[in-house]
Motif scaffolding. Structure first.
Motif, short mmCIF file in Angstrom:
data_model
loop_
_atom_site.label_atom_id
_atom_site.label_comp_id
_atom_site.label_asym_id
_atom_site.label_seq_id
_atom_site.Cartn_x
_atom_site.Cartn_y
_atom_site.Cartn_z
N GLY A 1 37.90 33.71 39.09
CA GLY A 1 36.83 32.99 39.72
C GLY A 1 36.82 33.07 41.20
O GLY A 1 35.80 33.32 41.78
N ALA A 2 37.91 32.87 41.90
CA ALA A 2 37.85 32.75 43.34
C ALA A 2 39.04 33.42 43.98
O ALA A 2 39.91 32.78 44.50
CB ALA A 2 37.79 31.29 43.73
N THR A 3 39.12 34.77 43.91
CA THR A 3 40.19 35.49 44.58
C THR A 3 39.58 36.42 45.60
O THR A 3 38.41 36.57 45.70
CB THR A 3 41.05 36.26 43.58
N ALA A 4 40.29 37.20 46.21
CA ALA A 4 39.97 37.85 47.43
C ALA A 4 39.07 39.03 47.39
O ALA A 4 38.95 39.63 46.41
CB ALA A 4 41.25 38.32 47.96
N ALA A 5 38.56 39.55 48.53
CA ALA A 5 37.72 40.65 48.46
C ALA A 5 37.54 41.42 49.73
O ALA A 5 37.47 40.84 50.74
CB ALA A 5 36.40 40.18 48.09
N VAL A 6 37.50 42.81 49.61
CA VAL A 6 37.37 43.59 50.79
C VAL A 6 35.96 43.99 50.92
O VAL A 6 35.51 44.77 50.20
CB VAL A 6 38.19 44.84 50.78
N LYS B 1 32.65 43.09 44.34
CA LYS B 1 33.03 44.40 44.87
C LYS B 1 34.20 44.27 45.83
O LYS B 1 35.17 45.04 45.77
CB LYS B 1 31.84 45.05 45.57
N ALA B 2 34.12 43.29 46.71
CA ALA B 2 35.20 43.07 47.66
C ALA B 2 36.48 42.65 46.95
O ALA B 2 37.58 43.08 47.28
CB ALA B 2 34.78 42.01 48.68
N ASP B 3 36.33 41.81 45.94
CA ASP B 3 37.49 41.34 45.18
C ASP B 3 38.19 42.50 44.48
O ASP B 3 39.43 42.60 44.47
CB ASP B 3 37.04 40.30 44.17
#
Length: 336
Positions: free
Chosen positions: A15-20, A63-65
């Motif tokens: 649900g709420a992890t990181a992204a580039v 996409k970032a994640d």
């Protein structure tokens, strides 16, 4: 037919992890309006717009994640490789150090072994006179040590670069997440202002659309399509959760990725990438299990279920469900 990477089903909520990221929030999304016209029709239109923008932001977040997760894995692999090479360097230094000690006890250390005192043996080894003072075996070991030290320095530099990119990605994720939350909070505020009956009707309503876009329906095109469709059907009624790819909740592309993972097929995380994961076909040839992408930017995606319907995760407040395939403009159909 596109190639398929077989993977084990993930079965995880993300649900709420990181992204580039890579798209700026400002480029993807407009500002939330400060006020909205009072009529209920205008309110519902504005809520739909906010949900659409939030969905686009969610796919940018996904996409970032995905990129951030790739970087994490690459960094872990790089650190493992650095540790292995460092252990090899230490072993070689110990061996050459033992040789230096033996020479010292017998009357002096060969000048070539002075490189053991230096972290950079290149200059010393480059002198031809040094090679005259070491055996062929020792020269080979020294060259191998030099190469390992070079590789170690390069690996550390690449790892440092990826760590910096990862940190940049974390900041991008935070921005995407904040934007999505702002859009959804505004949509909830507007919905709360509707009369209870209209609010409930909005939550229950299926998206209307063209009913002449039916496709042939019938039998899935492959066993993996049939397995993915069965998985998607098992998710009917599960809540929409932005950034989630199952099994307890889904966003639109998360549902597609999870469903095909249950069939042993690895798909990309975003709807924009999923539409290119197989062979493009006309909607008139769609069969159950095919992917149906919507809008010009493919910011929404569902799975064709036959008889003119798709299974999809529509938006916050609307669980995974069937809707008409023509509920919004179709941009492409993909057979996995």
């Amino acid at each position: 037919m596109g190639s398929h990477r077989r993977v084990a089903p993930s079965g995880l909520d993300r649900g709420a992890t990181a992204a580039v990221g890579l798209l700026s929030v400002a480029a993807v999304l407009g500002a939330v309006p400060a006020s909205v016209a009072a009529p209920h029709d205008d309110t519902r239109t504005e809520v739909d717009r906010l949900h659409t923008e939030a969905e686009r932001a969610t796919e940018a977040y996904n996409k970032a994640d995905e990129r951030t997760e790739q970087l994490r894995r690459q960094i872990d692999d790089a650190q493992d490789e650095i540790a292995r090479k460092q252990e090899r360097v230490n072993t070689m230094r110990d061996a050459l150090g033992s040789l230096a000690g033996a020479q010292y006890r017998s009357g002096g250390v060969d000048p070539s072994l002075a490189l053991l005192l230096s972290a950079e043996p290149d200059d010393y080894l480059d002198k031809a006179s040094v090679l005259d003072r070491v055996t062929t075996r020792q020269a080979g070991e020294l060259r191998e040590l030099r190469q390992l030290l070079r590789e170690l320095a390069q690996d550390r530099a690449e790892a440092a670069h990826k760590l910096a990119e990862l940190e940049k990605g974390r900041k991008a994720v935070a921005a995407h997440k904040k934007t999505v939350q702002r859009k959804l909070a505004e949509a909830r505020r507007l919905l709360a202002g509707l009369p209870a009956g209209e609010r409930d009707a909005y939550g229950r309503a299926s998206r209307s659309g063209r009913t002449d876009l039916t496709g042939p329906g019938g039998v899935p095109a492959s066993g993996r399509a049939a397995a993915a469709l069965a998985a998607a059907r098992s998710a009917l009624g599960k809540p929409y959760i932005w950034g989630a790819n199952g099994p307890s909740g889904f966003d639109c592309s998360g549902l597609i990725q999870w469903s095909y993972a249950q069939a042993g097929v690895g798909l990309p995380r975003t709807s924009q990438e999923q539409r290119y994961a197989g062979r493009r076909i006309p909607l008139s040839e769609a069969r159950p299990g095919d992917l149906v992408a919507y809008r010009d930017d493919a910011s929404h995606i569902g799975m064709y279920a036959g008889n003119g319907q798709v299974i999809h995760a529509p938006r916050p407040g609307a669980p995974v469900r069937y809707d008409p395939v023509g509920m919004m403009p179709v941009s492409s159909v993909t057979r996995i």
